[in-house]
Motif scaffolding. Structure first.
Motif, PDB file in Angstrom:
ATOM      1  N   ASN A 216       0.780  -1.227  -0.001  1.00 62.96           N
ATOM      2  CA  ASN A 216      -0.042   0.027   0.184  1.00 62.96           C
ATOM      3  C   ASN A 216       0.948   1.245  -0.149  1.00 62.96           C
ATOM      4  OD1 ASN A 216       0.948   0.436   2.699  1.00 62.96           O
ATOM      5  ND2 ASN A 216      -0.854  -0.883   3.337  1.00 62.96           N
ATOM      6  N   ALA A 217       0.244   2.459   0.074  1.00 63.23           N
ATOM      7  CA  ALA A 217       1.097   3.489  -0.084  1.00 63.23           C
ATOM      8  C   ALA A 217       2.061   3.750   1.281  1.00 63.23           C
ATOM      9  CB  ALA A 217       0.015   4.918  -0.300  1.00 63.23           C
ATOM     10  N   ALA A 218       1.543   3.740   2.389  1.00 66.94           N
ATOM     11  CA  ALA A 218       2.345   3.784   3.348  1.00 66.94           C
ATOM     12  C   ALA A 218       3.608   2.837   3.400  1.00 66.94           C
ATOM     13  CB  ALA A 218       1.529   3.620   4.505  1.00 66.94           C
ATOM     14  N   LEU A 219       3.186   1.676   3.255  1.00 64.42           N
ATOM     15  CA  LEU A 219       4.327   0.705   2.987  1.00 64.42           C
ATOM     16  C   LEU A 219       5.435   0.895   2.002  1.00 64.42           C
ATOM     17  CD1 LEU A 219       5.592  -1.831   4.036  1.00 64.42           C
ATOM     18  CD2 LEU A 219       4.057  -3.376   2.791  1.00 64.42           C
ATOM     19  N   ALA A 220       4.827   1.351   0.816  1.00 61.28           N
ATOM     20  CA  ALA A 220       5.738   1.602  -0.190  1.00 61.28           C
ATOM     21  C   ALA A 220       6.768   2.862  -0.046  1.00 61.28           C
ATOM     22  CB  ALA A 220       4.815   2.229  -1.627  1.00 61.28           C
ATOM     23  N   LEU A 221       6.174   3.830   0.735  1.00 57.23           N
ATOM     24  CA  LEU A 221       7.047   4.811   1.131  1.00 57.23           C
ATOM     25  C   LEU A 221       8.066   4.370   2.078  1.00 57.23           C
ATOM     26  CD1 LEU A 221       4.485   8.054   1.595  1.00 57.23           C
ATOM     27  CD2 LEU A 221       6.610   7.849   0.395  1.00 57.23           C
ATOM     28  N   ARG A 222       7.754   3.497   3.108  1.00 59.20           N
ATOM     29  CA  ARG A 222       8.843   3.007   3.919  1.00 59.20           C
ATOM     30  C   ARG A 222       9.769   2.104   3.186  1.00 59.20           C
ATOM     31  NH1 ARG A 222       5.968  -0.105   7.822  1.00 59.20           N
ATOM     32  NH2 ARG A 222       6.756  -2.030   7.199  1.00 59.20           N
ATOM     33  N   VAL A 223       9.398   1.259   2.324  1.00 56.75           N
ATOM     34  CA  VAL A 223      10.436   0.340   1.537  1.00 56.75           C
ATOM     35  C   VAL A 223      11.228   1.371   0.770  1.00 56.75           C
ATOM     36  CG1 VAL A 223      10.634  -1.542  -0.019  1.00 56.75           C
ATOM     37  CG2 VAL A 223       8.856  -1.421   1.686  1.00 56.75           C
ATOM     38  N   LEU A 224      10.771   2.204   0.152  1.00 53.53           N
ATOM     39  CA  LEU A 224      11.426   3.271  -0.782  1.00 53.53           C
ATOM     40  C   LEU A 224      12.574   3.749  -0.027  1.00 53.53           C
ATOM     41  CD1 LEU A 224       8.894   4.352  -3.414  1.00 53.53           C
ATOM     42  CD2 LEU A 224      10.674   2.596  -3.822  1.00 53.53           C
ATOM     43  N   ALA A 225      12.018   4.302   1.122  1.00 55.43           N
ATOM     44  CA  ALA A 225      12.923   5.140   2.049  1.00 55.43           C
ATOM     45  C   ALA A 225      14.094   4.657   2.647  1.00 55.43           C
ATOM     46  CB  ALA A 225      12.098   5.766   2.995  1.00 55.43           C
ATOM     47  N   ASP A 226      13.879   3.100   2.833  1.00 55.57           N
ATOM     48  CA  ASP A 226      14.909   2.183   3.509  1.00 55.57           C
ATOM     49  C   ASP A 226      15.884   1.994   2.336  1.00 55.57           C
ATOM     50  OD1 ASP A 226      13.628   2.260   5.800  1.00 55.57           O
ATOM     51  OD2 ASP A 226      12.630   0.142   5.589  1.00 55.57           O
ATOM     52  N   HIS A 227      15.687   2.029   0.908  1.00 56.13           N
ATOM     53  CA  HIS A 227      16.319   1.681  -0.259  1.00 56.13           C
ATOM     54  C   HIS A 227      17.182   2.977  -0.532  1.00 56.13           C
ATOM     55  CE1 HIS A 227      14.676  -2.160   0.530  1.00 56.13           C
ATOM     56  NE2 HIS A 227      15.646  -2.754   0.093  1.00 56.13           N
ATOM     57  N   ASP A 228      16.964   4.101  -0.166  1.00 57.28           N
ATOM     58  CA  ASP A 228      17.513   5.301  -0.486  1.00 57.28           C
ATOM     59  C   ASP A 228      19.102   5.310  -0.447  1.00 57.28           C
ATOM     60  OD1 ASP A 228      15.557   6.521  -1.937  1.00 57.28           O
ATOM     61  OD2 ASP A 228      14.932   7.909  -0.077  1.00 57.28           O
TER      62      ASP A 228
END
Length: 228
Positions: A216-228
């Motif tokens: 979902n949107a919230a999880l997508a943001l978290r995963v993308l932030a963790d891989h920055d």
């Protein structure tokens, strides 16, 4: 967070292509490919970045039984062996399409491509080679042959609406049921290039499968932030 149930099905490994999306940046290439199917000849299809070439060629091969779609076989083999495999697949077809992975290829594959071009000319076959590679990284013999072929270029979508249509198609093929919430996040958070957006989708898909959760949107943001 709801758990995503996975089905234990033995399905073939397939790239997440979805349905082909036509947009202004591919019109010129599509017109030239249509002419190639009438006149034959030798074409080199390329692009500066990810542009959907493999997707288009797969669609063309699926729709045209007289097309042989060739690819580099995995594993360490000689140029003679690779050429033999290709010819076994395509010698009875009128149109040959060779889809090469982007970037440098092993010298054995490069020499096999060189000889495939020569064989196509000898047999008067229509040959299209799809390859994205810097010219200075190509083996000299192969580069000279490619530069003699007509060069056709494709580009990724230039605006958000067309990018969204491409991503919608990819997500539909991946059977994501949360795409309406995830897509706006991708278009806001990830650089607006097809290459970057597709890499983000692969990352999110891998996370979803590994943790058996719906994206979902919230999880997508978290995963993308963790891989920055």
């Amino acid at each position: 967070m709801s758990e995503q149930q996975t089905l234990e099905l033995l399905l073939p490994i397939k790239k997440h292509y979805g349905s082909w999306v036509r947009h202004p940046q591919v019109e010129e290439a599509l017109g030239r490919l249509a002419l190639w199917f009438v006149q034959g000849g030798l074409l080199w299809l390329t692009s500066e970045s990810v542009a959907g070439k493999s997707h288009l060629l797969q669609a063309l091969a699926d729709e045209n039984p007289h097309v042989a779609l060739l690819a580099c076989d995995e594993g360490d083999m000689s140029s003679v062996h690779q050429l033999k495999l290709w010819l076994e697949q395509c010698e009875h077809q009128a149109y040959w399409i060779l889809d090469l992975p982007s970037g440098n290829i092993p010298s054995a594959f490069a020499y096999a491509v060189f000889h495939l071009i020569e064989r196509a000319k000898e047999m008067n076959k229509a040959l299209l080679i799809s390859w994205r590679c810097a010219e200075h990284n190509m083996p000299p013999e192969l580069r000279s042959r490619l530069l003699m072929m007509e060069k056709v270029e494709m580009s990724a979508p230039a605006n958000d609406e067309d990018l969204k249509r491409v991503l919608d198609s990819v997500l539909h093929n991946m059977q994501w049921d949360m795409k309406e919430t995830v897509l706006p996040v991708l278009l806001q958070y990830v650089p607006r290039t097809l290459d970057a957006l597709l890499r983000a989708l692969v990352l999110l898909d891998a996370y979803s499968k590994a943790h058996k959760v719906k994206m979902n949107a919230a999880l997508a943001l978290r995963v993308l932030a963790d891989h920055d």
